[in-house]
Design an enzyme around this catalytic site. Structure first.
Site, PDB file in Angstrom:
ATOM      1  N   SER A  64       0.838  -1.204   0.000  1.00 10.64           N
ATOM      2  CA  SER A  64       0.000   0.000   0.000  1.00 10.64           C
ATOM      3  C   SER A  64       0.873   1.254   0.000  1.00 10.64           C
ATOM      4  CB  SER A  64      -0.906   0.023   1.235  1.00 10.64           C
ATOM      5  OG  SER A  64      -1.768  -1.080   1.242  1.00 10.64           O
ATOM      6  N   ARG A  92       0.486   7.838   5.913  1.00 13.98           N
ATOM      7  CA  ARG A  92      -0.420   7.046   6.756  1.00 13.98           C
ATOM      8  C   ARG A  92      -1.860   7.552   6.629  1.00 13.98           C
ATOM      9  NH1 ARG A  92      -0.106   2.809   9.653  1.00 13.98           N
ATOM     10  NH2 ARG A  92       2.132   2.806   9.272  1.00 13.98           N
ATOM     11  N   HIS A 134      -3.119   6.242   3.369  1.00 11.29           N
ATOM     12  CA  HIS A 134      -3.339   4.804   3.565  1.00 11.29           C
ATOM     13  C   HIS A 134      -4.696   4.547   4.235  1.00 11.29           C
ATOM     14  CE1 HIS A 134      -2.589   1.056   6.064  1.00 11.29           C
ATOM     15  NE2 HIS A 134      -2.356   0.619   4.850  1.00 11.29           N
TER      16      HIS A 134
END
Lengths: 207, 207
Positions: free
Chosen positions: B14, B37, B40
């Site tokens: 990812s 993050r 994500h």
């Protein structure tokens, strides 16, 4: 500094702004309540295009709630985001299995993710009629396998995991199950979206 | 159906996909860890443009965590999304005041939102050095007022409420406080984003 502090007024104005920015004629009334609540939760108008609600999915969800079913979530965040007051008043409940010792054990024994193991354990309780998967593609894949093998037949699958690896594919699998579903096509989704969809259903019964 | 079931492998792939889709040169290394993050968590590349990290904000957050501070959240969802194992290993903690009886009481007495009342109560405990606001603009406005009146001086404000009424304005107020901040400009944000930012900070210390 001055700002609106009445939560009802904030929500009312927010929904008015959302209405002005989407083509409301594309949706029937109850679908629109779901779509608008998700946009309210994300400020992301993409969801007007990617939320897919299968025929009968809303009725199936409401039936499950009215029967006092349990909603199974993949994450504690989805569980935390569901309106407990509304749930309680209706007599339904929510359960996330992820932290249960049996889940940890099963996950180690079979070298599967805890998300997957939580679906296996959840499939054993027939009160679990709604599955709301907001984060883990592996949970949704496993749920599809459990449906396909006849282990479980939920009334409604809310499948909105987010991400770049598996999320899109898992949601495509949901379409093939023959079970009523609400999904977000593509990569987008998330725990707040799963909770918003459940809450939109709850607010169709609870006011 | 076949799918990747190793969480570490899923996360690795990812992050590789995210790297290919953003201009990484715009960020210093630790900023990039936060931005990636959040993407994500949302699959929304807009966040590469709207996350704003003030000078020293990351250091301030890490200092607070290393001192064993408490992170205050506005919602149970943000609280639920923060990695408890990482928190515990570092000796820090998280607390959401929203369901406390004192909050309910204060909210009724002064006719303010429970989110606002939760900030007032939270401001009384000097261990509360990080505030992570993911949902309620009124919580963030009230926090700004408490900082401006000298009631509290947090090390770091993570201000990422979402929505159409007040969210953008509340985040602009944060910029004027003179306190290190991490915000998302505009309407977007949410509980998953607040939790992702806290977790990104945690992972800079915990591995």
């Amino acid at each position: 500094m001055s700002y609106i502090t009445d939560p009802k007024e904030i929500e009312k104005r927010s929904f008015e702004i959302i209405s002005q920015n989407i083509d409301e004629t594309k949706f029937e009334k109850r679908e629109l309540m779901i779509v608008k609540r998700v946009i309210h939760t994300t400020a992301d108008f993409d969801f007007a295009d990617i939320i897919k609600i299968s025929d009968g999915a809303i009725d199936a969800g409401l039936k499950a709630l009215k029967e006092g079913s349990t909603i199974v979530t993949d994450t504690k965040m989805v569980e935390a985001g569901i309106n407990k007051k509304a749930l309680k008043s209706i007599g339904a409940s929510v359960k996330c299995y992820i932290d249960m010792p049996q889940v940890e054990e099963l996950s180690k024994t079979y070298a599967i993710t805890r998300s997957m193991a939580s679906m296996v354990i959840a499939s054993k309780d027939k009160k679990n009629k709604i599955f709301a998967i907001g984060n883990a593609p592996t949970a949704l894949f496993k749920l599809c396998e459990l449906v396909n093998s006849g282990e479980i037949k939920p009334y409604l699958v809310i499948g909105v995991p987010v991400g770049f690896v598996g999320a899109q594919e898992a949601k495509e699998e949901v379409k093939k199950l023959g079970i009523p579903y609400i999904i977000t096509e593509g990569r987008k989704g998330g725990s707040t979206i799963a909770a918003a969809i459940v809450n939109a259903l709850l607010y169709m019964i609870y006011n």
